[in-house]
Write an enzyme that holds these catalytic residues in place. Structure first.
Site, short mmCIF file in Angstrom:
data_model
loop_
_atom_site.label_atom_id
_atom_site.label_comp_id
_atom_site.label_asym_id
_atom_site.label_seq_id
_atom_site.Cartn_x
_atom_site.Cartn_y
_atom_site.Cartn_z
N LYS A 1 53.45 58.30 12.08
CA LYS A 1 53.41 57.96 10.62
C LYS A 1 53.31 56.45 10.76
O LYS A 1 53.98 55.66 11.38
CB LYS A 1 54.85 58.55 10.24
O1 G3P Z 1 59.48 62.26 2.49
C1 G3P Z 1 60.03 60.71 2.20
C2 G3P Z 1 61.52 61.02 1.84
O2 G3P Z 1 62.41 60.98 3.04
C3 G3P Z 1 61.95 60.12 0.97
O3 G3P Z 1 62.56 60.74 0.09
O4 G3P Z 1 64.34 60.79 -1.59
O5 G3P Z 1 64.31 58.81 0.10
O6 G3P Z 1 62.81 58.98 -1.95
P1 G3P Z 1 63.54 59.70 -0.86
#
Ligand code: G3P
Length: 225
Positions: free
Chosen positions: A91
Site C-alpha cells: 500500500k
Molecule cells: O480503509 C481505510 C480505513 O481504515 C479508514 O477508515 O474510518 O478511519 O476513515 P476511517
C-alpha cells in the site's frame, strides 16, 4: 452470443485482528484484508509478525502500508513487506512519490494498493501508474460534507470508459449503507471493519419473525432432532 462475464463483489476486512479475520473467513466472507499504520497500532502487535499471521489465514490480498515519503524508500519498504508472503499487496499513498513507487513495484509484478484517494483525478493517475487497487475513502469525504459515493461512481465511469483494469476498493466504510451504495455504484471491492460486515446481517423484522416462529414451534411440542 454474448459471453456472461462472471463478476463478484469482493469483501475485504479492514482490520489487523486475527480472531476477527478467522471468524469472518469461516463464513467465506474474507476475500482479502486491508491494514494501515493506525490499525497496526490498535492491534498492539509487531507489524511483520501480525502480517505473516494474517497472510496465512487470508485467501486473497493483504494490504500492508509503507511509511516512507520518498519513492526510493517506499520501494525498499514495499519489497521488504512483499517478502512476508505472496499475497501481500503493497500500500502506497496517493502522492507523486507514491505513484512513482507504484509504477516500479507493479512492473516488478507486485500487487500495489494506492491509498488515501480523494478525487477522480487521483484515481486516474493511480490507474495510469498501473495500480492493482485504488482506495477511495468514502467516510472521510462524508466527514467534510462531500459525497464519498459520488467519487466511487465517477471513478467507475472513468475506468469503464477506458477499460482500466485497476480495481476500485471502496474504503473508509463506516455503515452498512456505505456497502449497499458501493455495490450499486459498481465498486469491485468494499473494505469494512468487522462490525460493519456483521451489521449487514441484522434486521429487526428477522428477529421479530424468528421469535414468532419459535413460539409457534414450541406450541407444536415437536422436535427435529
Ligand atoms: O480503509 C481505510 C480505513 O481504515 C479508514 O477508515 O474510518 O478511519 O476513515 P476511517
Amino acid at each position: 452470443m454474448l459471453e456472461a462475464k462472471a463478476k463478484h463483489m469482493k469483501f475485504f476486512v479492514d482490520t489487523a485482528e486475527i480472531a476477527e479475520i478467522r471468524e469472518l473467513a469461516a463464513l467465506g466472507l474474507v476475500d482479502g484484508v486491508t491494514t494501515n499504520p493506525s490499525l497496526i497500532r490498535k492491534s498492539g502487535r509487531d507489524f511483520l509478525e501480525v502480517l505473516r499471521e494474517i497472510c496465512e489465514v487470508t485467501p486473497g490480498p493483504v494490504s500492508a502500508e509503507v511509511v516512507a515519503l520518498e519513492a526510493e524508500q517506499m520501494i525498499a519498504e514495499g519489497r521488504k513487506l512483499a517478502e512476508v508472503a505472496p499475497n501481500i499487496a503493497i500500500k502506497v499513498p496517493l502522492t507523486w512519490d507514491g505513484l512513482r513507487a507504484c509504477r516500479v513495484l507493479t512492473e516488478e509484478g507486485r500487487m500495489v494498493n494506492v491509498t488515501l484517494c480523494f478525487s477522480a483525478n487521483q484515481a486516474l493517475l493511480a490507474a495510469k501508474a498501473g495500480a492493482t487497487f485504488v482506495s477511495p475513502f468514502i467516510g472521510r469525504l462524508d466527514d467534510i460534507n462531500l459525497d464519498g459515493m459520488e467519487l466511487i461512481r465517477d471513478i467507475r465511469t472513468i475506468f469503464d470508459n477506458y477499460d482500466f483494469g485497476t480495481e476500485i476498493l471502496a474504503a473508509s466504510i463506516r455503515t452498512p449503507n456505505h456497502i449497499t451504495q458501493s455495490a450499486l455504484a459498481g465498486a469491485d471491492i468494499a473494505t469494512a471493519p468487522t462490525k460493519v460486515l456483521q451489521a449487514l446481517a441484522a434486521h429487526p423484522l428477522t428477529d421479530r419473525g424468528l421469535e414468532a416462529f419459535l413460539k409457534d414451534w414450541q406450541a407444536t411440542g415437536q422436535r427435529i432432532v
